[in-house]
Structures are given as C-alpha cells and as structure tokens.
Design a protein around this motif. Structure first.
Motif, mmCIF file in Angstrom:
data_model
loop_
_atom_site.group_PDB
_atom_site.id
_atom_site.type_symbol
_atom_site.label_atom_id
_atom_site.label_comp_id
_atom_site.label_asym_id
_atom_site.label_seq_id
_atom_site.Cartn_x
_atom_site.Cartn_y
_atom_site.Cartn_z
ATOM 1 N N VAL A 31 10.775 -6.994 -0.159
ATOM 2 C CA VAL A 31 10.252 -7.164 -1.742
ATOM 3 C C VAL A 31 9.565 -5.988 -1.962
ATOM 4 N N LEU A 32 8.788 -5.403 -0.973
ATOM 5 C CA LEU A 32 8.062 -4.288 -1.323
ATOM 6 C C LEU A 32 8.970 -3.026 -1.625
ATOM 7 N N ARG A 33 9.959 -2.933 -1.029
ATOM 8 C CA ARG A 33 11.076 -1.946 -1.191
ATOM 9 C C ARG A 33 11.486 -1.769 -2.633
ATOM 10 N N MET A 34 11.731 -3.201 -3.021
ATOM 11 C CA MET A 34 12.034 -3.427 -4.467
ATOM 12 C C MET A 34 10.969 -2.794 -5.422
ATOM 13 N N TYR A 35 9.768 -2.999 -5.134
ATOM 14 C CA TYR A 35 8.984 -2.425 -6.251
ATOM 15 C C TYR A 35 8.808 -1.053 -6.202
ATOM 16 N N ALA A 36 8.906 -0.344 -4.984
ATOM 17 C CA ALA A 36 8.644 0.843 -4.686
ATOM 18 C C ALA A 36 9.938 1.700 -5.045
ATOM 19 N N GLU A 37 10.952 1.120 -5.416
ATOM 20 C CA GLU A 37 12.304 1.887 -5.964
ATOM 21 C C GLU A 37 12.094 2.269 -6.940
ATOM 22 N N ASN A 38 11.216 1.841 -8.007
ATOM 23 C CA ASN A 38 10.821 2.411 -9.537
ATOM 24 C C ASN A 38 9.410 2.001 -9.754
ATOM 25 N N VAL A 44 2.666 -13.398 2.863
ATOM 26 C CA VAL A 44 2.824 -13.240 1.659
ATOM 27 C C VAL A 44 1.500 -12.786 0.848
ATOM 28 N N ALA A 45 0.374 -13.232 1.236
ATOM 29 C CA ALA A 45 -0.996 -13.149 0.782
ATOM 30 C C ALA A 45 -1.348 -11.347 1.047
ATOM 31 N N ALA A 46 -0.945 -11.045 2.601
ATOM 32 C CA ALA A 46 -1.104 -9.853 3.021
ATOM 33 C C ALA A 46 -0.313 -8.695 2.171
ATOM 34 N N HIS A 47 1.148 -9.042 2.097
ATOM 35 C CA HIS A 47 1.741 -8.053 1.386
ATOM 36 C C HIS A 47 1.394 -8.042 -0.054
ATOM 37 N N ASN A 48 1.095 -9.045 -0.691
ATOM 38 C CA ASN A 48 0.579 -8.842 -2.350
ATOM 39 C C ASN A 48 -0.655 -8.229 -2.359
ATOM 40 N N ASN A 49 -1.629 -8.306 -1.454
ATOM 41 C CA ASN A 49 -2.923 -7.594 -1.483
ATOM 42 C C ASN A 49 -2.471 -6.070 -1.513
ATOM 43 N N ALA A 50 -1.721 -5.549 -0.365
ATOM 44 C CA ALA A 50 -1.541 -4.284 -0.651
ATOM 45 C C ALA A 50 -0.492 -3.938 -1.827
ATOM 46 N N LEU A 51 0.514 -4.912 -2.213
ATOM 47 C CA LEU A 51 1.266 -4.410 -3.370
ATOM 48 C C LEU A 51 0.458 -4.316 -4.426
ATOM 49 N N TRP A 70 -1.602 -1.134 -4.598
ATOM 50 C CA TRP A 70 -0.783 0.008 -4.989
ATOM 51 C C TRP A 70 -0.496 -0.158 -6.587
ATOM 52 N N LEU A 71 -0.227 -1.263 -6.966
ATOM 53 C CA LEU A 71 0.026 -1.236 -8.542
ATOM 54 C C LEU A 71 -1.046 -0.692 -9.534
ATOM 55 N N ARG A 72 -2.349 -1.283 -8.953
ATOM 56 C CA ARG A 72 -3.368 -1.023 -9.534
ATOM 57 C C ARG A 72 -3.639 0.458 -9.523
ATOM 58 N N SER A 73 -3.350 1.113 -8.687
ATOM 59 C CA SER A 73 -3.531 2.648 -8.586
ATOM 60 C C SER A 73 -2.502 3.254 -9.381
ATOM 61 N N GLY A 114 4.307 1.713 1.218
ATOM 62 C CA GLY A 114 4.877 1.490 2.396
ATOM 63 C C GLY A 114 3.719 1.248 3.740
ATOM 64 N N VAL A 115 2.997 2.256 3.509
ATOM 65 C CA VAL A 115 1.841 2.644 4.785
ATOM 66 C C VAL A 115 0.828 1.369 4.425
ATOM 67 N N ALA A 116 0.541 1.110 3.033
ATOM 68 C CA ALA A 116 -0.415 0.097 2.796
ATOM 69 C C ALA A 116 0.159 -1.267 3.066
ATOM 70 N N VAL A 117 1.297 -1.812 2.862
ATOM 71 C CA VAL A 117 1.960 -2.611 3.412
ATOM 72 C C VAL A 117 1.884 -2.970 4.773
ATOM 73 N N ASP A 118 2.408 -1.975 5.500
ATOM 74 C CA ASP A 118 2.534 -1.891 6.880
ATOM 75 C C ASP A 118 1.139 -2.307 7.381
#
Lengths: 251, 251
Positions: free
Chosen positions: A96-103, A161-168, A171-174, A181-185
């Motif tokens: 999911v992260l990869r899909m967001y980070a693609e664009n 899901v909560a951890a992934h979305n917290n990091a995602l 990143w989106l807010r910034s 990727g580093v944040a989600v890891d």
C-alpha cells in the motif's frame, strides 16, 4: 512516471485521462461541485467510458486501491508455512505504501481532498477496512486451531494497519517530503516487536506473578524456542536466574 | 430495562418509539424499502420529530452511539496521571460493550441488519473510527513527548478496538448468548498483556541482536523499572546473565 519506457502501459490511457481530469476539476471547483459529466467533458470521452472504469465518482479518487487489494491478496496467498506470519502481513502492508509513494504529488493532493470531503473520508475508511480484513484473513488462516487465533489475527491486522497509516499520514502531512519507506519500516518494526515470533508475550500464562514472569513465548510454528522474561529492574540476579531456569524446565 | 424505576427516563419516549417503529419496519420490509415517512407514520409523529432526534435514517439504527461516544470522552478526560494508560482505554472500550449488552435482543437484530445493508456497514465503520480516534487522542495525550508517542497511541487504540470488536461480534453471532463481558475482558487482557506497562517490549532497541536482547521496557510513567528479556530457549545461562546485567547497565 517516465513515458519513454518501451514496456506496455499497465493502465489504459483513457483511465489515466479520466483521473487527471477529475483531479483538475476537484482542485479548481471542489469535489462536491464537480459532476461526472464535467469530468468526461474535460477528458473528451463519454459517460459510459467513465463508468467502465469507475463505479462512482468516489472511485476515481482512489483509482489504484482495487489493484493494490488484489496484489495484496495474491502476495499473502503466495506465502508458505516458513514465512513468519507477522512479518508477512507487514510486507503486505508495504504494498500500500508503495502505491502511495509511486506518485507523491498525486497522493498529497488526494490526502488534502479526502480530509475536506466527508463522503471521501467514509469511502477511505471502507477501503482501509478491506485491507485490514485481507490481512486478518491471512493471519486467521495461519493461526487456525491455535488458542485465541482469530483474536490475535484481528488485533495484529489492526495494529499493522494503524502503524502503516500513522507513518503514511505523517508523510502525507509533510507534503510527501522525506522517505516514506523508512518511516513505514520503523512503524511496522514496532508492531513486529510487539507481536512477531520472538517477542510475543503470552498473556494467559503469567507463571511467576505480575512483576516477574516467564512464558513459553510465541505459540505458532516453533512454540518452544523462545522465552520471554519480564522482570523488575531492581530484581536480584539470583532470582532472575532462578526464574529463567524454572521457565526452561531446567530447575 | 425496568420501567418501575422512580428515576426520570434518560431517553425521551418519542425517541424510543421512533427506534422501535424503525426496527419493526426494517425487519418486516427491509431497510432499503423503509422510508422515514413510513417510520413516522407507524410511530404516530411528524417528520420534523424524526429529524429532531436523528440526522438521517442510518442514525436511527445506531441510536446510542452518540451518547456512548460522549460518555467515553468524559470517562477518558476524568482520568488522572496515576491511571495506567492502556488499562484506561480498555476500560473506556468496555463502555461500548455495556451499551450493546444492555439490550441483547436489539443488538443482535441490529447486527444482522448491518451485515445485510452496505450503507449501514459504512456508517458503522465511521462510528468505530470515531471510538478509535477518541482512544487514540487520549493515549496521544498520555504519551506526549515520548519517543514514538503518536505511533504507540494509534497502534494501541486500534488493537483495543479490534480486540473489543472480535469479542463483541462473536457474542452477537451467537445471538447474544453467554457473557459478553467475560469475552471482552479476555480479549482486552490480550491487548493489555501486549502493550500494558509491565510487558511492553521496546522495539527500537534490539540491543543484542535478533534472538537475544534486552530492552529498557515500557517508556511511560516509570520508564526504568522493567526489563524485558527475550532469549532463545537453548541459550547458555552465562549469556543470559551477561545480557541481563548489560541491559541493567550493571556490567
């Protein structure tokens, strides 16, 4: 995002044109004020073409989630018994992260739009729920027949899901700056530490009292190889050794 | 559910009559086939009365969630620094269970209805999301200034909601038989064991490698009093002692 690649485009250009036209209008006029007719007019196609790709106006906002859900399900189904289950669902979440980070630019635009439009927020919740259920279904299969298997599966899926979305979302807010990727890891590492094979505490068996106990560790594929010992920092060493030996059945 | 109490009724009778009429019609005709006009006709009141209590037809299906959300927020705000944060959010989640358990027959009816109607499922997801955010907001406050405070808050809130709902849904699927409270206590105990003060592992500091490490334990109010030691069962005792001492800073 290069257009010079010789590989065939995975997505039909008309679909991309519809997404681009929709977002241009959403940003110019607002989401609610934009109709499907407006979108197809700008994209230069008919209404039927729109609905061939998107069941509704909400769907054009999240054009890649169906593909990502399918990829996730396929990835999970492709795993074997040797895969540590918590690691596997963390890896699935990274799709999911990869899909967001693609664009990043598109993802940040959509994030701002989704925050403003309650209907899109509700739609997003339903998408997140489907990811969570895909992860939980996999874990339920892996934990089948184990004590509290469905409970553990549901809790771990929700935590991932909560951890992934917290990091995602950070990143989106910034505005998509920094390495998502580093944040989600880092965030998923937190969940793996709490629930992964090596450090999953066994809640039902506080053998040695509330402050000092040992347990048999994770009960999945290799139930006997790990011991979790929780002890007060001021415990005397002899007592720690005693409890460790006792937990191992050596004493 | 006794009507002989001398205490004033918390809910206005007209509101109850609207809920009862709505559910009678939903069960007889189906949710989609029932209009607000049908509901008010059966309840013998005007449309305006309906919308005084319920913003939409969806809201009449979940008539007590707003009160429960308010109760939860008040309960969380009423806690002090001495409350263990994970225990506090688990207790807050029990308020939701209590609302369901107050009227098992109604809760089971609604569960079946919600499963059949996609619009209600979406509505329920948005309600669950609001509970989760209330728990997360409380935890973010308690973990403010701590490393990974918002991440831990979000993950724990999601885990609490997932555990609660796993037990609640099992109970609803069993037609409200058995003790929902016991099932929810067991499920929440799982989360407390994973994240509560005594056994929260510290993911970011695998000081001693993947198979044998010690950490500073939970970083909340009493950051230094607990050590979590995870070790292979076949580790030699001298190594366990060495790592324990090292984790304590004694070595």
């Amino acid at each position: 995002m290069s257009s010079s690649s010789a590989a065939p485009a995975a997505k039909p250009p008309m679909r991309d044109a519809l997404v681009a036209a929709a977002f241009q209008l959403f940003l110019e006029r607002g989401y609610e004020q934009t109709t499907v007719d407006d979108i197809v007019a700008l994209a230069g196609v008919g209404r039927r073409s729109f609905f061939r790709y998107f069941p509704s106006k909400e769907d054009v906002v999240f054009p890649d989630h169906e593909r990502c859900l399918a990829d996730m399900t396929e990835f999970l189904a492709g795993g074997g018994e040797e895969d540590e289950p918590v690691r596997r669902v963390c890896d699935a979440a990274r799709l999911v992260l990869r899909m967001y980070a693609e664009n990043p630019a598109f993802s940040v635009q959509r994030y701002r739009l989704t925050k403003k439009v309650p209907g899109l927020r509700a739609y997003e919740l339903s998408v997140v729920w489907r990811y969570e259920r895909a992860l939980a279904a996999y874990l339920r299969g892996r934990f089948a027949g184990q004590p509290d298997g469905t409970l553990r599966a549901d809790v771990i899926a929700a935590a991932v899901v909560a951890a992934h979305n917290n990091a995602l979302r950070s990143w989106l807010r910034s505005d998509g700056k920094g390495d998502a990727g580093v944040a989600v890891d880092h965030a998923l590492g937190h969940v793996q530490a709490a629930f992964g094979r090596s450090v999953h505490p066994r809640p039902a068996a506080p053998l040695l009292g509330p402050d000092l106990f040992a347990s048999g560790g994770e009960r999945s594929e290799r139930p006997d190889d790990v011991v979790v010992l929780v002890t007060r920092r001021d415990a005397p060493l002899w007592r720690v050794v005693q409890e460790f030996e006792s937990a191992l059945g050596r004493a």
